[in-house]
Design a protein around this motif. Structure first.
Motif, mmCIF file in Angstrom:
data_model
loop_
_atom_site.group_PDB
_atom_site.id
_atom_site.type_symbol
_atom_site.label_atom_id
_atom_site.label_comp_id
_atom_site.label_asym_id
_atom_site.label_seq_id
_atom_site.Cartn_x
_atom_site.Cartn_y
_atom_site.Cartn_z
ATOM 1 N N ASN A 114 0.823 -1.207 0.000
ATOM 2 C CA ASN A 114 0.000 0.000 0.000
ATOM 3 C C ASN A 114 0.858 1.258 0.000
ATOM 4 O OD1 ASN A 114 -2.518 1.557 0.335
ATOM 5 N ND2 ASN A 114 -1.757 1.911 2.412
ATOM 6 N N ARG A 168 2.543 1.675 -3.511
ATOM 7 C CA ARG A 168 1.587 2.169 -4.495
ATOM 8 C C ARG A 168 1.211 3.613 -4.211
ATOM 9 N NH1 ARG A 168 -3.350 -1.757 -5.625
ATOM 10 N NH2 ARG A 168 -3.659 -0.082 -7.157
ATOM 11 N N SER A 169 1.085 3.948 -2.905
ATOM 12 C CA SER A 169 0.768 5.336 -2.551
ATOM 13 C C SER A 169 1.897 6.272 -2.952
ATOM 14 C CB SER A 169 0.492 5.441 -1.049
ATOM 15 O OG SER A 169 -0.643 4.672 -0.688
ATOM 16 N N GLU A 193 3.952 5.887 -5.477
ATOM 17 C CA GLU A 193 3.861 6.084 -6.927
ATOM 18 C C GLU A 193 2.715 7.036 -7.280
ATOM 19 O OE1 GLU A 193 6.005 5.072 -9.137
ATOM 20 O OE2 GLU A 193 7.214 4.130 -7.561
ATOM 21 N N GLN A 194 1.588 6.860 -6.624
ATOM 22 C CA GLN A 194 0.448 7.742 -6.894
ATOM 23 C C GLN A 194 0.746 9.174 -6.477
ATOM 24 O OE1 GLN A 194 -2.703 5.714 -4.787
ATOM 25 N NE2 GLN A 194 -3.363 4.598 -6.622
ATOM 26 N N TYR A 195 1.509 9.332 -5.373
ATOM 27 C CA TYR A 195 1.863 10.685 -4.936
ATOM 28 C C TYR A 195 2.782 11.355 -5.954
ATOM 29 C CZ TYR A 195 3.950 14.411 -2.151
ATOM 30 O OH TYR A 195 4.403 15.628 -1.705
ATOM 31 N N LYS A 196 3.719 10.588 -6.518
ATOM 32 C CA LYS A 196 4.612 11.153 -7.527
ATOM 33 C C LYS A 196 3.832 11.608 -8.761
ATOM 34 C CE LYS A 196 8.531 8.265 -6.166
ATOM 35 N NZ LYS A 196 9.436 7.160 -6.575
ATOM 36 N N LEU A 197 2.729 10.879 -9.051
ATOM 37 C CA LEU A 197 1.903 11.234 -10.219
ATOM 38 C C LEU A 197 0.846 12.274 -9.891
ATOM 39 C CD1 LEU A 197 1.375 7.623 -11.645
ATOM 40 C CD2 LEU A 197 2.986 9.371 -12.445
ATOM 41 N N GLN A 250 -1.722 11.874 -7.899
ATOM 42 C CA GLN A 250 -3.061 11.295 -7.783
ATOM 43 C C GLN A 250 -3.572 11.285 -6.338
ATOM 44 O OE1 GLN A 250 -2.650 7.437 -9.556
ATOM 45 N NE2 GLN A 250 -2.542 8.232 -11.665
ATOM 46 N N ILE A 251 -2.674 11.367 -5.346
ATOM 47 C CA ILE A 251 -3.099 11.455 -3.940
ATOM 48 C C ILE A 251 -2.331 12.595 -3.285
ATOM 49 C CG2 ILE A 251 -3.632 8.990 -3.778
ATOM 50 C CD1 ILE A 251 -1.011 8.649 -2.230
#
Length: 441
Positions: free
Chosen positions: A383, A386-387, A389-393, A395-396
């Motif tokens: 988790n 994945r978080s 990676e999403q933060y770099k993009l 998305q979170i």
């Protein structure tokens, strides 16, 4: 100024005076046990008590050996004497001197005392065995104390590594947030959030290091070594097989130290009861003496000097037909004490059985919790990755990333706690089954 502050903080956290990065000795479990057995104050005291009991059970304290005493004396008198002899003549002496000397060696031996010393001697033997069991109990309790502290050091050591990793991740996040802010990709709030989280992580790391230092000093006290001694510990934990544990549980009645002590107390009470009945039987003794006497007398005596030497011996019998009832009362009370020890054993047996059931249940529960926590770490790690990676993009938010990071931290530290709690539960079960001193650490 902000860059300098953050650089100084990072330097203090990673390379501070409390950092264990420098090479240290590794205090293995076996070495800790060896040092504890050799140095712990409580164990040394228990061993001295065993030595006292060993002295008490020796033949020299049994009453079976005879007694041999030596006596010597000298007397001198000077007086005025008026003496009238049978033939009518009289004589007077002023300052008549008389000297007497004596020396003797006396021998006493009890042939029979109603079997009192026989049962007392057997009781002393059992008291020695009881003191050995008490020393064993002291060692077991101290061993549990040792591993409670040892595994606390191990837990804090692993927590420190987890917190260092968490701090490093937060530090990387702060750098990323600063770069993103410079290029206008995020607002200043992300930078502030990262800075706050980094300070919190640093505080947690410093507090854990202080707790680790305190725990090491606690361990140094248990093994009785220098308080400032620094070391690392073995964080590897192996568990005893379930089949072996079940065998230990089934044989607990024959090995539990409390039950063994209760059995010894019953035997001692039985011997005391039998010894108390010696009052109803006679005692027979032998006496012997070798003596020398010499005397020098004034002329008013029939002899002016005398010297005697000789040997004497005899046999004596003593039988207290009635002592006012004290012997009867003592015997009755000894029988009641014996019955009480029987009751105490039954109570201890029930309590030990309960404690074993509870300890086995606690151990099984903690193993299951440890298994769940181990699986939870895998989930929390996935988790967090994945978080990230999403933060770099984008998305979170940083708040959501921080929550994933905290979840991973909690899972890792909880798993560390559950691992050592499960091991301590196993050691407690081994102690109750009487096998704690029979395993390898």
């Amino acid at each position: 100024m902000r860059v300098f502050y953050k650089s100084l903080l990072a330097f203090f956290i990673v390379f501070g005076m409390y950092s264990p990065s420098n090479a240290q000795e590794v205090l293995s479990k076996q070495e800790a046990v060896t040092q504890m057995l050799a140095n712990n104050f409580g164990i040394q005291f228990a061993e001295n008590q065993v030595e006292i009991a060993d002295n008490n059970q020796d033949i020299l304290n049994s009453g079976y050996l005879p007694s041999l005493t030596g006596n010597a004396g000298a007397n001198y008198t000077k007086d005025d004497q008026d003496v009238t002899f049978r033939d009518g003549e009289s004589n007077s002496i002023v300052g008549a001197e008389t000297t007497r000397y004596n020396a003797s060696v006396n021998f006493n031996y009890v042939l029979f005392d109603g079997l009192g010393r026989f049962w007392n001697y057997k009781s002393l033997k059992e008291e020695y065995n009881l003191s050995s069991l008490q020393a064993r109990e002291t060692i077991e309790i101290t061993l549990l104390q040792l591993f409670t502290v040892y595994y606390e050091v191990a837990r804090l050591t692993e927590n420190e590594q987890v917190l260092k990793q968490t701090y490093g991740n937060t530090q990387q996040r702060l750098k990323r947030a600063e770069y993103s802010f410079e290029y206008g990709q995020v607002n200043k709030l992300d930078v502030f959030n990262a800075e706050v989280d980094m300070v919190n992580d640093s505080i947690n790391l410093l507090n854990t290091r202080q707790l680790l230092e305190n725990a090491k000093r606690d361990l140094n006290v248990v093994i009785n070594t220098n308080l400032d001694r620094n070391f690392e510990v073995d964080t590897l934990v192996d568990f005893t097989s379930q089949i072996q544990l079940e065998n230990y549980v089934n044989s607990a009645d024959a090995n539990n130290v409390s039950l063994l002590q209760a059995e010894k107390n019953i035997i001692i009470s039985d011997y005391d009861y039998k010894a108390s009945k010696a009052v109803f039987l006679p005692s027979i003794g032998l006496t012997g003496s070798y003596g020398w006497n010499e005397g020098n007398f004034p002329v008013t005596s029939f002899a002016t000097s005398s010297t005697t030497t000789g040997v004497s011996g005899g046999v004596s019998l003593r039988w207290d037909l009635f002592d006012g009832g004290r012997g009867i009362t003592t015997t009755k009370n000894a029988k009641i004490q014996y019955d009480n020890q029987q009751l105490a054993k039954e109570q201890i047996k029930k309590e030990v059985t309960r404690d074993i059931f509870n300890a086995r249940g606690n151990y099984q529960n903690r193993l299951e919790v440890l298994d769940l926590q181990t699986k939870n770490i895998s989930t929390a790690k996935n988790n967090f990755e994945r978080s990230s990676e999403q933060y770099k993009l984008g998305q979170i938010t940083s708040v959501e990333l921080r929550q994933a990071q905290v979840n991973l931290l909690n899972a890792q530290t909880s798993k560390n706690l559950d691992k050592y709690d499960a091991k301590l539960a196993e050691l407690e079960l081994l102690q109750l089954t009487g096998q704690l001193l029979n395993i390898e650490f």
